[in-house]
Design an enzyme around this catalytic site. Structure first.
Site, PDB file in Angstrom:
ATOM      1  N   PRO A 129      -0.131 -13.863  -0.214  1.00  0.00           N
ATOM      2  CA  PRO A 129      -0.820 -12.957  -0.107  1.00  0.00           C
ATOM      3  C   PRO A 129      -0.790 -11.697   1.202  1.00  0.00           C
ATOM      4  CG  PRO A 129      -1.679 -15.207   1.002  1.00  0.00           C
ATOM      5  CD  PRO A 129       0.332 -15.254   0.312  1.00  0.00           C
ATOM      6  N   ALA A 130      -1.497 -10.832   1.213  1.00  0.00           N
ATOM      7  CA  ALA A 130      -1.414  -9.702   2.352  1.00  0.00           C
ATOM      8  C   ALA A 130      -2.123 -10.832   3.641  1.00  0.00           C
ATOM      9  CB  ALA A 130      -1.371  -8.497   2.040  1.00  0.00           C
TER      10      ALA A 130
ATOM     11  N   GLU B 204       8.600   1.947  -0.537  1.00  0.00           N
ATOM     12  CA  GLU B 204       9.480   1.538   0.985  1.00  0.00           C
ATOM     13  C   GLU B 204      10.189   0.017   1.124  1.00  0.00           C
ATOM     14  OE1 GLU B 204       7.474   5.450   1.225  1.00  0.00           O
ATOM     15  OE2 GLU B 204       6.581   3.331   1.518  1.00  0.00           O
TER      16      GLU B 204
ATOM     17  N   GLU C 121       5.606  -2.714  -9.435  1.00  0.00           N
ATOM     18  CA  GLU C 121       4.354  -2.261  -9.271  1.00  0.00           C
ATOM     19  C   GLU C 121       3.736  -1.521  -7.799  1.00  0.00           C
ATOM     20  OE1 GLU C 121       1.258  -0.439  -8.965  1.00  0.00           O
ATOM     21  OE2 GLU C 121       0.007  -1.749  -8.763  1.00  0.00           O
TER      22      GLU C 121
ATOM     23  N   CYS D 203      -3.873   2.169  -5.698  1.00  0.00           N
ATOM     24  CA  CYS D 203      -2.479   3.027  -6.463  1.00  0.00           C
ATOM     25  C   CYS D 203      -2.951   3.822  -7.550  1.00  0.00           C
ATOM     26  CB  CYS D 203      -1.415   1.649  -6.483  1.00  0.00           C
ATOM     27  SG  CYS D 203      -1.802   1.056  -7.912  1.00  0.00           S
TER      28      CYS D 203
ATOM     29  N   ASN E 119      -6.125   5.312  10.827  1.00  0.00           N
ATOM     30  CA  ASN E 119      -5.063   6.966  11.603  1.00  0.00           C
ATOM     31  C   ASN E 119      -3.864   7.050  10.707  1.00  0.00           C
ATOM     32  OD1 ASN E 119      -6.417   6.050  13.665  1.00  0.00           O
ATOM     33  ND2 ASN E 119      -4.296   4.199  15.158  1.00  0.00           N
TER      34      ASN E 119
END
EC number: 1.2.1.36
Length: 517
Positions: free
Chosen positions: A211-212, A266, A286, A320, A369
């Site tokens: 997971p993130a 990226e 994806e 996305c 930011n």
């Protein structure tokens, strides 16, 4: 009927009125939520990291720390892969399990998610900042439907017999690939977890999933439900940690046979390179989007304004699929802008646990930011700031709903993925012109067109370089239809097509005494 069984109308993402009308059915968030699961999940056991390192997880609505999580690294990744390989070995409980039983386990997992739906929705809101109303009715409903959809497929994946030349009998088998590495993003933590594991497990694979680092809580909670559902040890392993360490280890690991990633373009490039350098593992990506939403003058204007608004502002703009390049036909441009600004100014920004909130905070300070810097670039490059444009003066990472008009294709806000509550409205004159401009992008995930002319709708939809095109709707995603990009990555998730990404076709030919038709 219990609240966990509530079914909402279709297209809930684009129908805030339906959500608000169901407030009386919404359960209360779980107060003083106890975070039980903060360790690495390997082999159906909770483990500390080998390094002993931990990392903090924050509430984006307040900026305050929620808890510490055990930080996995390469050594922990190796342990998880060994567990997954053992679970996938010939003769294992998982490999010998009937396909129908795999489906039953996925169904049982869906039952457990339904049981704990309010807890999981609370956790998603606390950890990601999304409104509890959305988390409960949209995200959790999507998780349950995804698990049930692939549960139904488990014993319906089959090959075919082939009438080959000569005295042979030939048939095909659809077999699991093996150990699947999966890396998921922070914008839909639990939904992306389900999108990844459900088709993989349906086909009989084992999983190592990361997971993130911003949003590991719901994935770790799912580890407990996976064990409770009865999945054998090692079938699902969950590694909380950071992309450059755990993500890189998964992408380059020779013990992993396939990798699936949802995230930035990226990082997607780095994963594809690592997969190629290691063992040429299969890759599904994806990636990002800068999706065009084309509004013709003959469209239902008020409906198109609302759909375009939801298409870009849903989930704080952190999608996305966000329709952030809105091309409006010249004759209705000024009215469309006026109505869009009026709608954005009505948007309620606030605490994720206030049921009237439509927009919560951005995920973290870095993203906050980045969004404000891109907003400033729009002002500097000459776009007209119609409303918003600033952070809100409160704790957490809140940004005003922002609308730009007089945007041109060469501006950064028209080219770069902002991933925030920023709507850019461009004008066009002809269909041929807008098709060319819409396709002139490095991204190709989704597109949309609003028109009452079926010829325009079909012409534009066939011309779009995108994996999904919506006509007179937006964000109409579901478990049954495939999703993926044309230029934004490769492969497909969801639907029957999603099964192909997690299976190999084997041809078996038998010599027989005599061929008979």
């Amino acid at each position: 009927m219990t609240s966990s069984k509530i079914e909402m109308p279709g297209e809930v993402k684009a129908d805030p009125a339906a959500l608000m009308a169901s407030l009386h059915l919404l359960p209360s968030p779980t107060l003083n939520l106890e975070i039980k699961y903060t360790k690495i999940f390997i082999n159906n056991e909770w483990q500390n990291s080998e390094s002993g390192r931990i990392f903090p997880v924050y509430n984006p609505a307040t900026g305050e720390q929620i808890c510490d999580i055990q930080e996995a690294d390469k050594v922990d990744t190796d342990k998880a892969v060994r567990a997954a390989r053992l679970a996938f070995s010939l003769g294992s409980v998982w490999r010998r399990m009937d396909a129908s039983e795999r489906g039953h386990l996925l169904d049982k997992l869906a039952d457990l998610v339904e049981r704990d739906r309010a807890i999981l929705a609370t956790m998603e809101s606390l950890n990601s900042g999304k409104p509890f109303l959305q988390a409960f009715y949209v995200d959790l409903q999507g998780v349950i439907k995804t698990l049930r959809y692939y549960a139904g497929w488990a014993d319906k994946i089959h090959g075919m017999t082939i009438p080959v030349d000569g005295d042979y009998f030939t048939f095909t088998r659809h077999e699991p690939i093996g150990v699947c590495g999966q890396i998921i993003p922070w914008n839909f933590p639990l939904l992306m977890f389900a999108w990844k594991i459900a088709p993989a497990l349906c086909c009989g694979n084992t999983v190592v999933i990361k997971p993130a680092e911003q949003t590991p809580l719901s994935a770790l909670y799912m580890g407990a439900l996976i064990k409770e559902a009865g999945f054998p040890p090692g079938v699902v392993n969950i590694l909380p940690g950071f992309g450059p360490i755990v993500g890189a280890a998964i992408a380059s690991h020779v013990g992993i046979d396939k990798i699936a990633f949802t995230g930035s373009t990226e990082v997607g490039k780095l994963i594809q390179e690592a997969a190629g350098r290691s063992n040429l593992k299969r890759v599904t990506l994806e990636l990002g989007g800068k999706s065009p939403n084309i509004i013709f003058a003959d469209a239902d204007l008020d409906y198109a304004v609302e759909q375009a608004h939801q298409g870009v502002f849903f989930n704080q703009g952190q999608c996305c699929t966000a329709g952030s390049r809105i091309y409006v036909e010249e004759s209705i441009y000024e009215e469309f802008v006026r109505k869009s600004v009026k709608r954005a100014k009505r948007k309620i920004v606030g605490s994720p646990f206030d049921p009237t909130t439509e927009q919560g905070p951005q995920i973290d300070k870095k993203q906050y930011n980045k969004i404000l810097e891109l907003i400033q670039s729009g002002i500097t490059e000459g776009a007209k700031l119609e409303c918003g444009g600033k952070g809100l003066g409160r704790k957490g990472f809140f940004i005003e709903p922002t609308v730009f008009s007089n945007v041109t294709d060469d501006m950064r806000i028209a080219k770069e993925e902002i991933f925030g509550p920023v709507q850019e409205i461009l004008r066009f004159k002809t269909m041929d012109e807008v098709i060319e401009r819409a396709n002139n992008s490095d991204f190709g995930l989704v597109a949309a067109v609003f028109t009452n002319d079926i010829n325009k709708a079909l012409t534009v939809s066939s011309a779009m370089q995108a994996g999904t095109v919506w006509i007179n709707c937006y964000n109409a995603l579901n478990a049954q239809s495939p999703f993926g990009g044309s230029k934004s990555g490769n492969g497909r998730e969801m639907g029957e097509c999603g099964l192909r990404e997690y299976s190999e076709v084997k041809t078996v030919t038998i010599k027989i005494p005599q061929e008979n038709s």
